[in-house]
Design a protein around this motif. Structure first.
Motif, PDB file in Angstrom:
ATOM      1  N   SER A 109     -30.346   3.822 -24.400  1.00 11.18           N
ATOM      2  CA  SER A 109     -29.775   3.048 -25.298  1.00 11.18           C
ATOM      3  C   SER A 109     -28.863   3.501 -24.952  1.00 11.18           C
ATOM      4  O   SER A 109     -27.870   2.334 -23.900  1.00 11.18           O
ATOM      5  N   LEU A 110     -27.928   4.744 -23.898  1.00 11.93           N
ATOM      6  CA  LEU A 110     -26.871   5.754 -23.320  1.00 11.93           C
ATOM      7  C   LEU A 110     -27.148   4.397 -21.829  1.00 11.93           C
ATOM      8  O   LEU A 110     -25.962   3.619 -21.018  1.00 11.93           O
ATOM      9  N   ALA A 111     -28.318   3.884 -21.140  1.00 17.15           N
ATOM     10  CA  ALA A 111     -28.272   3.554 -20.171  1.00 17.15           C
ATOM     11  C   ALA A 111     -27.869   1.518 -20.737  1.00 17.15           C
ATOM     12  O   ALA A 111     -27.411   1.121 -19.604  1.00 17.15           O
ATOM     13  N   TYR A 112     -28.495   1.713 -21.171  1.00 17.28           N
ATOM     14  CA  TYR A 112     -27.834  -0.173 -21.695  1.00 17.28           C
ATOM     15  C   TYR A 112     -26.807  -0.217 -22.004  1.00 17.28           C
ATOM     16  O   TYR A 112     -26.820  -0.875 -21.498  1.00 17.28           O
ATOM     17  N   GLN A 117     -21.807  -2.609 -19.875  1.00 19.75           N
ATOM     18  CA  GLN A 117     -20.345  -1.675 -19.324  1.00 19.75           C
ATOM     19  C   GLN A 117     -19.961  -2.254 -18.406  1.00 19.75           C
ATOM     20  O   GLN A 117     -18.541  -1.912 -17.512  1.00 19.75           O
ATOM     21  N   GLY A 118     -20.426  -2.332 -17.390  1.00 22.56           N
ATOM     22  CA  GLY A 118     -20.963  -2.518 -16.226  1.00 22.56           C
ATOM     23  C   GLY A 118     -20.654  -1.416 -14.879  1.00 22.56           C
ATOM     24  O   GLY A 118     -20.439  -1.242 -13.959  1.00 22.56           O
ATOM     25  N   ASP A 119     -21.122  -0.412 -15.143  1.00 19.22           N
ATOM     26  CA  ASP A 119     -21.358   0.800 -15.053  1.00 19.22           C
ATOM     27  C   ASP A 119     -22.492   1.182 -13.863  1.00 19.22           C
ATOM     28  O   ASP A 119     -23.562   0.641 -14.286  1.00 19.22           O
ATOM     29  N   ALA A 120     -22.051   1.467 -12.672  1.00 14.50           N
ATOM     30  CA  ALA A 120     -23.949   2.139 -12.451  1.00 14.50           C
ATOM     31  C   ALA A 120     -24.557   2.864 -12.983  1.00 14.50           C
ATOM     32  O   ALA A 120     -23.704   4.439 -13.544  1.00 14.50           O
ATOM     33  N   VAL A 121     -25.624   3.470 -13.199  1.00 17.08           N
ATOM     34  CA  VAL A 121     -25.743   4.226 -14.167  1.00 17.08           C
ATOM     35  C   VAL A 121     -27.637   4.963 -13.653  1.00 17.08           C
ATOM     36  O   VAL A 121     -28.046   4.268 -12.345  1.00 17.08           O
ATOM     37  N   GLY A 122     -27.372   6.654 -13.063  1.00 14.85           N
ATOM     38  CA  GLY A 122     -28.784   6.957 -12.220  1.00 14.85           C
ATOM     39  C   GLY A 122     -29.203   8.032 -13.991  1.00 14.85           C
ATOM     40  O   GLY A 122     -28.707   8.469 -15.406  1.00 14.85           O
ATOM     41  N   LEU A 123     -30.448   8.577 -13.487  1.00 17.41           N
ATOM     42  CA  LEU A 123     -31.061   9.503 -14.325  1.00 17.41           C
ATOM     43  C   LEU A 123     -31.520  10.688 -13.441  1.00 17.41           C
ATOM     44  O   LEU A 123     -32.238   9.851 -12.518  1.00 17.41           O
ATOM     45  N   THR A 124     -31.144  12.136 -13.823  1.00 19.83           N
ATOM     46  CA  THR A 124     -32.196  12.917 -13.359  1.00 19.83           C
ATOM     47  C   THR A 124     -33.372  13.705 -14.231  1.00 19.83           C
ATOM     48  O   THR A 124     -32.869  13.555 -15.765  1.00 19.83           O
ATOM     49  N   MET A 125     -34.422  13.893 -14.185  1.00 21.68           N
ATOM     50  CA  MET A 125     -35.027  14.818 -14.902  1.00 21.68           C
ATOM     51  C   MET A 125     -35.274  16.327 -14.992  1.00 21.68           C
ATOM     52  O   MET A 125     -35.240  16.282 -13.324  1.00 21.68           O
TER      53      MET A 125
END
Length: 291
Positions: A109-112, A117-125
């Protein structure tokens, strides 16, 4: 308002993320503001001290008035999502959701929301076997990448050691880092990582995830509890230990929140029994402060 168990019951993470996030888009901070950018937006009257290079001289010649060409400047952010994927996140609440299940819904949900909002989004697990890292991007294919990674995520082992985590803080980058963790650690390793993230990225939103049955200790009678990370077991009578347990838990939560805020972290406690709106609201609030 959709509960996390209803969202999880959709068995469709992209759909669940969209359903959870879209209700928060109305009135959210826009990802663009007026300024001296390249894309024209509107005119405004000249004020003493304004940059004369932005005056529209043709309009001045026609109207005998001085106006500046306002444009829009992109204020999109870099948002890095961090998931604690250690085995304690397999703890299951009375509503049937594990902490990992809830974290998947929340981070999706936060990534969506970030991409809208036009942000670049990444993820680290984070897991003991290493970091599964997806660098922040703003392209349209990023969300499917992150959804797929979250759907495949498994919680195993203990929280990774300092050497494993080193690449995560090796480079300074201005970003909003959102970390979801239950903060179960052995020797301050999570606390150390959060301090490093604060130093290298600048802003850290810590979403502390606690199961509803941990908060209210809904267990009853004689039980055997097993530590999900070490395998150690303890036998006790839940009814006899409830009061003492809840007192110690409340103290730990107070101490944890205080220590996080003293480090400059934006701390927010979540329960796996609660809707996602609290965390989404905290994200938008922190994002607005950074823009």
């Amino acid at each position: 308002m959709l509960t996390p168990e209803l969202l999880y019951a959709l068995r469709n993470l992209p759909l669940a993320a969209r359903q959870a996030a879209e209700g928060f888009l109305a009135g959210a901070h826009a990802s663009r503001r007026h300024g001296a950018g390249m894309e024209f937006s509107q005119y405004r009257p000249y004020q003493p001290g304004d940059d004369l290079r932005r005056l529209d001289w043709r309009l001045a010649a026609r109207s005998d008035r001085y106006y500046l060409r306002e444009s829009e400047v992109d204020t999109s952010l870099v948002v890095n999502l961090v998931l604690d994927a250690s085995a304690s996140m397999n703890h299951r609440d009375d509503n049937g959701l594990t902490k990992l299940d809830y974290a998947r819904l929340l981070l999706a949900s936060l990534a969506y929301l970030a991409q809208k909002q036009g942000d670049a989004v990444g993820l680290t697990m984070l897991s003991p076997s290493g970091l599964q890292h997806y660098p922040a991007r703003a392209d349209t294919r990023q969300l499917p990448r992150l959804y797929h990674a979250l759907e495949a995520a498994e919680a195993t082992g203990t929280f990774p050691d300092t050497a494993t985590l080193a690449p995560l803080t090796a480079r300074r980058q201005r970003a909003l880092t959102v970390c979801v963790s239950d903060l179960y650690e052995e020797a301050g390793e999570i606390n150390h990582l959060l301090a490093r993230l604060r130093a290298t990225s600048g802003d850290v939103l810590l979403l502390h995830l606690v199961a509803g049955n941990e908060l209210n200790f809904s267990h009853k009678g004689p039980l055997t509890f097993r530590d999900l990370e070490t395998g150690q077991t303890i036998q006790l009578n839940a009814d006899e230990q409830r009061a003492a347990y809840q007192q110690q838990l409340r103290q730990w939560l107070r101490d944890t929140a205080q220590a996080a805020r003293q480090q400059g972290l934006d701390y927010h406690q979540l329960s796996t029994a609660d809707p996602l709106d609290g965390a989404l609201r905290e994200f938008l609030k922190r994002r607005q402060l950074m823009s």
